[in-house]
Design a protein around this motif. Structure first.
Motif, PDB file in Angstrom:
ATOM      1  N   HIS A 110      -0.585   7.412 -32.340  1.00 14.78           N
ATOM      2  CA  HIS A 110      -1.149   7.958 -33.039  1.00 14.78           C
ATOM      3  C   HIS A 110      -1.956   6.711 -32.907  1.00 14.78           C
ATOM      4  CE1 HIS A 110      -2.013   8.127 -37.590  1.00 14.78           C
ATOM      5  NE2 HIS A 110      -1.752   9.865 -37.350  1.00 14.78           N
ATOM      6  N   ILE A 111      -3.595   7.441 -33.772  1.00 13.23           N
ATOM      7  CA  ILE A 111      -4.834   6.405 -33.891  1.00 13.23           C
ATOM      8  C   ILE A 111      -4.619   5.490 -35.085  1.00 13.23           C
ATOM      9  CG2 ILE A 111      -7.476   6.194 -34.238  1.00 13.23           C
ATOM     10  CD1 ILE A 111      -7.761   8.896 -33.198  1.00 13.23           C
ATOM     11  N   LEU A 112      -3.795   5.324 -35.471  1.00 16.43           N
ATOM     12  CA  LEU A 112      -4.213   4.206 -37.048  1.00 16.43           C
ATOM     13  C   LEU A 112      -2.538   3.682 -36.580  1.00 16.43           C
ATOM     14  CD1 LEU A 112      -5.587   3.306 -39.318  1.00 16.43           C
ATOM     15  CD2 LEU A 112      -4.369   5.286 -41.547  1.00 16.43           C
TER      16      LEU A 112
ATOM     17  N   ARG B 141     -19.680  11.717 -32.694  1.00 14.68           N
ATOM     18  CA  ARG B 141     -18.997  11.155 -34.260  1.00 14.68           C
ATOM     19  C   ARG B 141     -18.366  10.607 -34.875  1.00 14.68           C
ATOM     20  NH1 ARG B 141     -19.770  17.130 -36.987  1.00 14.68           N
ATOM     21  NH2 ARG B 141     -22.345  17.419 -36.068  1.00 14.68           N
ATOM     22  N   CYS B 142     -16.779  10.340 -34.325  1.00 16.86           N
ATOM     23  CA  CYS B 142     -15.492  10.145 -35.251  1.00 16.86           C
ATOM     24  C   CYS B 142     -15.630   8.874 -35.068  1.00 16.86           C
ATOM     25  CB  CYS B 142     -14.537  10.501 -33.715  1.00 16.86           C
ATOM     26  SG  CYS B 142     -12.919  10.531 -34.545  1.00 16.86           S
ATOM     27  N   ILE B 143     -15.150   8.829 -35.966  1.00 14.99           N
ATOM     28  CA  ILE B 143     -14.672   7.721 -36.601  1.00 14.99           C
ATOM     29  C   ILE B 143     -13.511   6.990 -36.591  1.00 14.99           C
ATOM     30  CG2 ILE B 143     -16.782   7.136 -37.953  1.00 14.99           C
ATOM     31  CD1 ILE B 143     -15.617   8.245 -40.688  1.00 14.99           C
ATOM     32  N   ARG B 144     -12.714   7.402 -36.214  1.00 13.60           N
ATOM     33  CA  ARG B 144     -11.347   7.250 -36.217  1.00 13.60           C
ATOM     34  C   ARG B 144     -10.094   7.050 -37.180  1.00 13.60           C
ATOM     35  NH1 ARG B 144     -13.556   8.499 -31.404  1.00 13.60           N
ATOM     36  NH2 ARG B 144     -14.161   6.573 -29.503  1.00 13.60           N
ATOM     37  N   CYS B 145     -11.050   8.370 -37.956  1.00 20.31           N
ATOM     38  CA  CYS B 145      -9.824   7.943 -38.658  1.00 20.31           C
ATOM     39  C   CYS B 145      -8.536   8.569 -38.926  1.00 20.31           C
ATOM     40  CB  CYS B 145     -10.722   8.965 -39.973  1.00 20.31           C
ATOM     41  SG  CYS B 145     -10.300  10.249 -40.135  1.00 20.31           S
ATOM     42  N   SER B 146      -8.460   9.790 -37.999  1.00 23.84           N
ATOM     43  CA  SER B 146      -6.968   9.956 -37.778  1.00 23.84           C
ATOM     44  C   SER B 146      -6.523  11.500 -38.788  1.00 23.84           C
ATOM     45  CB  SER B 146      -5.649   9.080 -37.570  1.00 23.84           C
ATOM     46  OG  SER B 146      -5.308   8.312 -38.843  1.00 23.84           O
ATOM     47  N   ALA B 147      -7.364  11.661 -39.335  1.00 27.01           N
ATOM     48  CA  ALA B 147      -7.413  12.869 -39.991  1.00 27.01           C
ATOM     49  C   ALA B 147      -6.470  14.501 -39.681  1.00 27.01           C
ATOM     50  CB  ALA B 147      -7.583  13.158 -41.363  1.00 27.01           C
ATOM     51  N   CYS B 148      -7.312  14.406 -38.525  1.00 27.32           N
ATOM     52  CA  CYS B 148      -7.483  15.597 -37.903  1.00 27.32           C
ATOM     53  C   CYS B 148      -5.811  15.364 -36.830  1.00 27.32           C
ATOM     54  CB  CYS B 148      -8.268  15.701 -36.823  1.00 27.32           C
ATOM     55  SG  CYS B 148      -8.882  14.536 -35.029  1.00 27.32           S
ATOM     56  N   LEU B 149      -5.037  14.172 -36.862  1.00 25.80           N
ATOM     57  CA  LEU B 149      -4.166  13.993 -36.165  1.00 25.80           C
ATOM     58  C   LEU B 149      -2.325  14.579 -37.230  1.00 25.80           C
ATOM     59  CD1 LEU B 149      -5.610  12.094 -34.007  1.00 25.80           C
ATOM     60  CD2 LEU B 149      -3.451  10.991 -33.993  1.00 25.80           C
TER      61      LEU B 149
ATOM     62  N   PRO C 190      -6.106  16.589 -32.690  1.00 27.90           N
ATOM     63  CA  PRO C 190      -7.061  17.004 -32.284  1.00 27.90           C
ATOM     64  C   PRO C 190      -8.723  16.681 -31.014  1.00 27.90           C
ATOM     65  CG  PRO C 190      -5.817  17.585 -34.360  1.00 27.90           C
ATOM     66  CD  PRO C 190      -5.512  16.354 -33.265  1.00 27.90           C
ATOM     67  N   ILE C 191      -8.946  15.342 -32.275  1.00 27.28           N
ATOM     68  CA  ILE C 191     -10.160  14.209 -31.030  1.00 27.28           C
ATOM     69  C   ILE C 191      -9.574  14.072 -29.878  1.00 27.28           C
ATOM     70  CG2 ILE C 191      -8.851  12.014 -32.338  1.00 27.28           C
ATOM     71  CD1 ILE C 191     -12.695  13.282 -31.605  1.00 27.28           C
ATOM     72  N   GLY C 192      -8.751  13.453 -29.386  1.00 23.41           N
ATOM     73  CA  GLY C 192      -7.932  13.192 -28.285  1.00 23.41           C
ATOM     74  C   GLY C 192      -8.294  14.198 -27.620  1.00 23.41           C
TER      75      GLY C 192
ATOM     76  N   CYS D 108     -11.900  16.556 -41.437  1.00 23.03           N
ATOM     77  CA  CYS D 108     -13.176  16.135 -40.471  1.00 23.03           C
ATOM     78  C   CYS D 108     -14.047  15.038 -41.686  1.00 23.03           C
ATOM     79  CB  CYS D 108     -13.047  16.809 -39.331  1.00 23.03           C
ATOM     80  SG  CYS D 108     -14.239  15.510 -38.224  1.00 23.03           S
ATOM     81  N   PRO D 109     -13.714  14.332 -41.806  1.00 22.90           N
ATOM     82  CA  PRO D 109     -14.859  13.609 -42.914  1.00 22.90           C
ATOM     83  C   PRO D 109     -16.639  13.483 -42.101  1.00 22.90           C
ATOM     84  CG  PRO D 109     -13.950  11.114 -41.468  1.00 22.90           C
ATOM     85  CD  PRO D 109     -13.114  12.766 -41.544  1.00 22.90           C
ATOM     86  N   VAL D 110     -16.271  13.590 -41.208  1.00 22.20           N
ATOM     87  CA  VAL D 110     -17.990  13.848 -40.074  1.00 22.20           C
ATOM     88  C   VAL D 110     -17.877  15.239 -39.719  1.00 22.20           C
ATOM     89  CG1 VAL D 110     -18.412  11.323 -39.970  1.00 22.20           C
ATOM     90  CG2 VAL D 110     -17.193  12.873 -38.367  1.00 22.20           C
ATOM     91  N   ALA D 111     -16.996  16.235 -39.613  1.00 20.08           N
ATOM     92  CA  ALA D 111     -17.392  17.376 -39.965  1.00 20.08           C
ATOM     93  C   ALA D 111     -17.729  17.957 -38.072  1.00 20.08           C
ATOM     94  CB  ALA D 111     -19.164  18.107 -40.447  1.00 20.08           C
ATOM     95  N   ILE D 112     -16.637  16.820 -37.571  1.00 25.51           N
ATOM     96  CA  ILE D 112     -17.027  17.498 -36.322  1.00 25.51           C
ATOM     97  C   ILE D 112     -16.199  19.210 -36.032  1.00 25.51           C
ATOM     98  CG2 ILE D 112     -15.679  16.999 -33.934  1.00 25.51           C
ATOM     99  CD1 ILE D 112     -15.789  13.805 -35.009  1.00 25.51           C
ATOM    100  N   ASP D 113     -16.921  19.682 -35.047  1.00 24.68           N
ATOM    101  CA  ASP D 113     -16.175  20.992 -35.446  1.00 24.68           C
ATOM    102  C   ASP D 113     -15.780  21.419 -34.054  1.00 24.68           C
ATOM    103  OD1 ASP D 113     -15.605  23.985 -35.095  1.00 24.68           O
ATOM    104  OD2 ASP D 113     -17.065  24.854 -35.325  1.00 24.68           O
TER     105      ASP D 113
HETATM  106  S1  SF4 Z   1     -10.896  14.041 -38.504  1.00 22.44           S
HETATM  107 FE1  SF4 Z   1     -12.450  13.685 -37.323  1.00 22.44          FE
HETATM  108  S2  SF4 Z   1     -13.473  10.809 -37.405  1.00 22.44           S
HETATM  109 FE2  SF4 Z   1     -11.018  11.262 -38.024  1.00 22.44          FE
HETATM  110  S3  SF4 Z   1     -10.027  10.822 -36.414  1.00 22.44           S
HETATM  111 FE3  SF4 Z   1     -10.003  13.517 -36.183  1.00 22.44          FE
HETATM  112  S4  SF4 Z   1     -12.230  13.724 -35.500  1.00 22.44           S
HETATM  113 FE4  SF4 Z   1     -12.461  11.179 -35.883  1.00 22.44          FE
END
Ligand code: SF4
Length: 486
Positions: free
Chosen positions: A146-148, A310-318, A339-341, A373-378
């Motif tokens: 997990h990222i976080l 743009r990802c700030i590695r917050c891990s919300a998408c995981l 998802p970011i991975g 995603c807090p930076v709106a990555i589609d």
């Molecule tokens: S939710 Fe967005 S910013 Fe956060 S880890 Fe996933 S892709 Fe990166």
């Protein structure tokens, strides 16, 4: 390394893993929902975060040079690394130059990406992880999932066993009768790490952000171990991806609001450490910044895929992803799971090999990752874009042939009509399960029922009559009622 479907198959069969993941992701998810829901301007903040990142990426060369100038002016030294091997060589050389053979590390995805610990070990240098979850992963000779929360797949009882069995081999042992109470486990880690901090002279870190205007590195963490790591040693080496730049402190302000609420569901981050070059008599007296490309320039060149930077590695998408929740992070076979991975790893490493090529398919495309995603990555858009790339490459012969045939049929009205009539006539012969390799598709899906009559045929029979207007009545009058009955 197995492909995602293979790895996911064994992971989903592990009920303990699924239980641990479900509990952890649902807890963090609920906390994040609460913290985000408190802000009326969350959507504006999110849009601002995305805009700042996009603008910075558009002018990345300018900001990188500005950062280099500022770091140098503050007494630090900047090194440029095109790939993992170069970055590892630079760091290894810098540590060797200090004459030390131990380094402490604050959690860093970039150093995991380049496999720095392994490279240091080959050079006879031991890297000690100081983030609690990273410590658990290191002691158990495991991989982060997990990222976080890299040890999210472990429960308290497992962590107690790892501490009892392994801590002594790495330094201060765990207490005799260690319980699985979180406070007792945290205290055991604190005592173990404190001794390490007091005697290690070199630290390696990543950074969440790098402020170009001032040359400042910023690390956000929850335990304070990171701060010890960043302030006590004599030499600090920070390995930072080139996309981590923000132009100014006022830009940073936006991310200091977005990141804690998205990652840990907190209003404010517990420990935010910033350092700018060196300060005589305070903190590390030697500072090196290693700016890492390692495929990021290629990602930047892709107009659809670049949003991943743009990802700030917050891990919300995981934490929201139904696929991650059931498979865990190891199934992705990558430092960046979830998802970011699934979009970042194939872009950084290419899709030539099977494990990376399988990642864009590790999603149901439900879109939940984009929503949080807090930076709106589609992310779904990039996943589909990468699937196109994978399908256009070598392999996937049967899929390509099927899509080619479908394209030919759909490309001609007569062909489509004939195919629909043939499908309707043969509907009773369609099996519930496809034979041969196509059975992989029907193992997890139902073949939809083929209707007795196609819509086009029905329309020709019924719709044409309805379209003819009655004398004195405009077409469409009263259509809703008729349509409603049908
Ligand atoms: S939710 Fe967005 S910013 Fe956060 S880890 Fe996933 S892709 Fe990166």
């Amino acid at each position: 390394m197995p492909s995602f479907p293979e790895a996911a198959k064994s992971a989903t069969g592990d009920s303990q893993l699924r239980h641990n993941l479900r509990k952890a992701t649902h807890t963090i998810r609920a906390k994040r929902d609460g913290a985000v829901g408190e802000l009326d301007d969350w959507s504006q903040l999110r849009a601002a975060g995305a805009a700042i990142k996009d603008r910075t990426l558009r002018h990345l060369d300018t900001y990188l040079e500005r950062l280099e100038d500022a770091v140098t002016a503050a007494g630090g030294r900047v090194h440029w690394a095109a790939d993992a091997a170069e970055a590892n060589d630079i760091v290894t050389g810098l540590v060797r130059a200090t004459g030390e053979s131990d380094v402490v590390k604050v959690k860093s995805m970039a150093t995991q990406e380049i496999e720095l610990n392994e490279a240091l070990a080959q050079a006879g240098i031991t890297a000690y992880e100081t983030d609690l979850a990273e410590l658990i992963v290191q002691l158990s000779d495991d991989l982060p999932s997990h990222i976080l929360v890299p040890a999210i797949h472990r429960n308290r009882a497992e962590i107690r066993e790892i501490f009892r069995d392994q801590m002594a081999a790495w330094g201060v042992p765990a207490p005799e009768r260690l319980s699985d109470d979180p406070r007792a486990l945290a205290e055991a880690a604190r005592v173990h790490l404190r001794e390490r901090f007091m005697r290690t002279k070199v630290a390696v870190s990543g950074a969440n952000f790098a402020v170009a205007d001032s040359g400042t590195m910023v690390v956000l963490e929850s335990e304070g171990n990171g701060r010890m790591c960043l302030t006590l040693p004599q030499t600090l080496i920070s390995v930072v991806g080139i996309e981590k730049i923000v132009p100014s402190w006022s830009d940073l302000e936006v991310f200091l609001q977005l990141l804690p609420r998205s990652s840990t569901g907190e209003r404010m981050n517990p420990y935010t450490s910033t350092w700018t070059g060196v300060t005589p008599g305070d903190g590390p007296q030697e500072f090196h910044l290693v700016l890492l490309d390692n495929g990021r320039s290629d990602v930047l060149a892709d107009t659809v895929g670049r949003q991943a930077l743009r990802c700030i590695r917050c891990s919300a998408c995981l934490n929201i992803c139904p696929v991650y929740e059931r498979t865990g992070g190891h199934a992705y076979g990558s430092v960046y799971p979830g998802p970011i991975g699934a979009i970042l790893t194939p872009q950084l490493q290419g899709t030539a090999s099977e494990p990376e090529a399988s990642l864009p398919y590790a999603s149901s495309l439900c879109g939940a990752c984009y929503e949080v995603c807090p930076v709106a990555i589609d992310i779904p858009e990039v996943l589909v874009h990468l699937r196109e790339e994978v399908a256009g490459g070598s392999g996937h012969t049967a899929e390509k042939a099927a899509m080619g045939a479908a394209g030919w049929v759909f490309g001609g009205e007569r062909r489509l009509g004939a195919a629909q009539r043939a499908a309707s006539a043969a509907r009773s012969l369609v099996p519930r399960r496809m034979p041969g390799p196509a059975s992989a598709w029907t193992d997890t899906r139902d073949i939809p029922d083929i209707p007795e009559e196609s819509f086009r045929s029905w329309w020709r029979r019924e719709g044409a009559a309805e379209e003819a207007p009655e004398p004195g009545r405009a077409p469409g009058d009263g259509d809703e009622q008729e349509g409603g009955r049908r």
